[in-house]
Write an enzyme that holds these catalytic residues in place. Structure first.
Site, PDB file in Angstrom:
ATOM      1  CG  HIS A   1     -28.230   9.692 -17.495  1.00  0.00           C
ATOM      2  ND1 HIS A   1     -28.340  10.323 -16.289  1.00  0.00           N
ATOM      3  CD2 HIS A   1     -27.389  10.463 -18.229  1.00  0.00           C
ATOM      4  CE1 HIS A   1     -27.606  11.412 -16.291  1.00  0.00           C
ATOM      5  NE2 HIS A   1     -27.027  11.529 -17.473  1.00  0.00           N
TER       6      HIS A   1
ATOM      7  CD  GLU B   1     -29.404   5.383 -14.097  1.00  0.00           C
ATOM      8  OE1 GLU B   1     -28.657   5.367 -13.109  1.00  0.00           O
ATOM      9  OE2 GLU B   1     -29.116   6.006 -15.144  1.00  0.00           O
TER      10      GLU B   1
ATOM     11  CB  CYS C   1     -28.441  11.824 -12.206  1.00  0.00           C
ATOM     12  SG  CYS C   1     -29.690  11.809 -13.525  1.00  0.00           S
TER      13      CYS C   1
ATOM     14  CB  CYS D   1     -32.039   8.768 -13.652  1.00  0.00           C
ATOM     15  SG  CYS D   1     -31.270   8.984 -15.267  1.00  0.00           S
TER      16      CYS D   1
END
Length: 185
Positions: free
Chosen positions: A96, A98, A124, A127
Site C-alpha cells: 500500500h 502508506e 486500511c 496501514c
C-alpha cells in the site's frame, strides 16, 4: 479546529500525494501518500508490487489479476476463486502507498515519529495500525475507503483513529475544504 494556514498546507501536501498517485501500478485502487515532518517531505509512496517484482499492471499480482478477471466475467480464468473484491487481501503482493511511504523513510534512516501522513484514500486497517506504530501523529486523507461493515472490526478501526486523536481531535480525518489565499510557507 485547524487554522487556515494548516488547511492550506494540507492542500499543498495532498496535491503532492495526488501527483505521487500517478506512479501507482496496482490494478485495484491507485493511491499516493506523502509523509511530512515539520513541513518537510520525508518520503512518498504509491501502491504497487515490491521493488524488483513485475508490476501489478503487467501481471505481477495474482490476486489483482484474478479480481480484474472476475470484474470482466472471466471467472473460469481466475487462479483462485476466492480472489474477489474485499476478500483474500492478505494474498495481494502489492504494498500500500502508506506502507511504502513509511517503509521508504525507514529504509533511508529518516524519522517518522511525529509526522503527518497525507494519503489520497483513507488508510486500511493494517496501514492505520502501522502508521500509529511508526509514530505518525496525524493522518489526512482525500477520499474515504469503506474499511468494514458495522461491527467489531469497524469499532476497532474507530478505536485506532481515536487513539490518534487523543492529543489532537483533528489528527485523523478527511481533507477540509480549501480556504482562499496562497499557500503559507
Amino acid at each position: 479546529m485547524s487554522s487556515d494556514r494548516q488547511i492550506r498546507r494540507d492542500h499543498y501536501f495532498m496535491e503532492i500525494a495526488r501527483a505521487v498517485r500517478a506512479a501507482a501500478n496496482c490494478l485495484g485502487s491507485q493511491v499516493g501518500a506523502v509523509l511530512v515532518l515539520d513541513d518537510h517531505i520525508v518520503s512518498t509512496g504509491y501502491n504497487g508490487t515490491p521493488h524488483g517484482f513485475t508490476n501489478c499492471r503487467d501481471g505481477g499480482c495474482v490476486r489483482c489479476r484474478d479480481r480484474e478477471l472476475h470484474r470482466q466475467g472471466l471467472v473460469g480464468e481466475m487462479a483462485d476463486p476466492e480472489h474477489l473484491p474485499g476478500r483474500g487481501l492478505d494474498r495481494c503482493i502489492c504494498v500500500h502507498a502508506e506502507q511504502n511511504a513509511i517503509l521508504a523513510a525507514a529504509r533511508f534512516g529518516l524519522r517518522s515519529d511525529g509526522a503527518t501522513l497525507y494519503t489520497t484514500l483513507s488508510p486500511c486497517f493494517g496501514c492505520l495500525k502501522e502508521a500509529i506504530q511508526a509514530g505518525v501523529r496525524r493522518i489526512v486523507y482525500e477520499l474515504e475507503y469503506p474499511v468494514a461493515p458495522e461491527g467489531a472490526v469497524a469499532e476497532q478501526y474507530r478505536a485506532l483513529a481515536a487513539h490518534l486523536c487523543r492529543d489532537d481531535p483533528a489528527a485523523f480525518g478527511a481533507l477540509l475544504p480549501a480556504v482562499a489565499g496562497p499557500v503559507v510557507r
